[in-house]
Design a protein around this motif. Structure first.
Motif, mmCIF file in Angstrom:
data_model
loop_
_atom_site.group_PDB
_atom_site.id
_atom_site.type_symbol
_atom_site.label_atom_id
_atom_site.label_comp_id
_atom_site.label_asym_id
_atom_site.label_seq_id
_atom_site.Cartn_x
_atom_site.Cartn_y
_atom_site.Cartn_z
ATOM 1 N N ILE A 247 -1.360 -0.115 1.422
ATOM 2 C CA ILE A 247 -2.769 0.241 1.620
ATOM 3 C C ILE A 247 -3.301 -0.107 3.007
ATOM 4 C CG2 ILE A 247 -5.120 -0.260 0.831
ATOM 5 C CD1 ILE A 247 -3.894 -0.632 -1.999
ATOM 6 N N THR B 189 -2.912 2.392 5.897
ATOM 7 C CA THR B 189 -3.646 3.617 5.570
ATOM 8 C C THR B 189 -5.129 3.429 5.852
ATOM 9 O OG1 THR B 189 -2.030 4.185 3.872
ATOM 10 C CG2 THR B 189 -4.205 5.229 3.706
ATOM 11 N N GLY C 299 -5.908 3.203 9.565
ATOM 12 C CA GLY C 299 -5.914 4.533 10.169
ATOM 13 C C GLY C 299 -7.200 5.298 9.895
ATOM 14 N N MET C 300 -7.886 4.922 8.825
ATOM 15 C CA MET C 300 -9.163 5.558 8.472
ATOM 16 C C MET C 300 -10.355 4.803 9.068
ATOM 17 S SD MET C 300 -8.371 6.310 4.442
ATOM 18 C CE MET C 300 -9.926 7.192 4.135
ATOM 19 N N HIS D 89 -8.939 9.305 -1.133
ATOM 20 C CA HIS D 89 -7.708 9.271 -0.336
ATOM 21 C C HIS D 89 -6.630 8.452 -1.048
ATOM 22 C CE1 HIS D 89 -5.430 9.679 3.411
ATOM 23 N NE2 HIS D 89 -4.998 8.455 3.131
ATOM 24 N N LEU D 90 -6.996 7.259 -1.530
ATOM 25 C CA LEU D 90 -6.008 6.400 -2.182
ATOM 26 C C LEU D 90 -5.528 6.981 -3.508
ATOM 27 C CD1 LEU D 90 -7.338 2.798 -1.443
ATOM 28 C CD2 LEU D 90 -5.525 4.075 -0.275
ATOM 29 N N MET E 182 -2.838 9.291 -2.592
ATOM 30 C CA MET E 182 -1.687 8.542 -2.103
ATOM 31 C C MET E 182 -0.958 7.854 -3.260
ATOM 32 S SD MET E 182 -1.393 5.617 0.842
ATOM 33 C CE MET E 182 -2.009 4.249 -0.117
ATOM 34 N N GLU F 194 2.913 8.104 -4.346
ATOM 35 C CA GLU F 194 3.727 6.886 -4.300
ATOM 36 C C GLU F 194 4.062 6.347 -5.696
ATOM 37 O OE1 GLU F 194 5.141 5.568 -1.710
ATOM 38 O OE2 GLU F 194 4.174 6.848 -0.212
#
Length: 164
Positions: free
Chosen positions: A18, A21, A24-25, A61-62, A65, A69
């Motif tokens: 996490i 990620t 990056g946001m 977003h998560l 993801m 994953e």
């Protein structure tokens, strides 16, 4: 689906997945916890503060993801750490220098485990906390928990972070 089909992520694995990620946001992962009933709870922050749209963006977003994953969870909660934000990393004590904080230690220091004072930073694994005019040096390894201690009267007069 058998157990072999589920890849169970531990908290440290999830954090490793996490954090980059979120970075990056433009967000920081403050805390991550698994709770009963398959709840996965994240607290996020950014310098100008968190609004509900940030939580929705990160959650969406998560969710995508985690599907890719194969992260096993039932519900995802994403929220702001609040005004009494936990201080977890050494960098937190530097970032919030000048702010009031409640600090609880693993073992007593001068007969006390709980202190409220002004953060004066952290360097080389040592927290500097001003308590009643006295500057204490406390090994970060001795800190059990620490949170900002907002002064609600002062905060009511100041604009929120990032707002004028």
């Amino acid at each position: 689906m058998g157990f072999a089909a589920h890849f169970l992520f531990h908290i440290m694995d999830l954090q490793t997945l996490i954090e980059p990620t979120l970075a990056g946001m433009g967000y920081e992962l403050v805390a991550l916890e698994r709770a009963g009933g398959g709840l996965l709870r994240l607290y996020i922050d950014k310098p100008e503060g968190i609004v509900v749209e940030d939580c929705a963006l990160v959650s969406n977003h998560l969710t995508r993801m985690f599907l890719v994953e194969n992260v096993d969870y039932e519900r995802l909660e994403v929220s702001s750490p609040g005004m009494d934000r936990p201080l977890v990393k050494a960098a937190d004590f530097v970032r919030f220098a000048g702010e009031r904080a409640n600090v609880r230690l693993h073992a007593p220091l001068d007969g006390r485990k709980r202190f409220t004072g002004i953060l004066r930073g952290a360097e080389d694994g040592v927290l500097r906390l001003e308590v009643e005019g006295v500057l204490l040096s406390i090994a970060l390894a001795e800190v059990d928990s620490a949170r900002l201690a907002p002064d609600f009267e002062t905060r009511a007069k100041k604009p929120a972070r990032g707002k004028k």
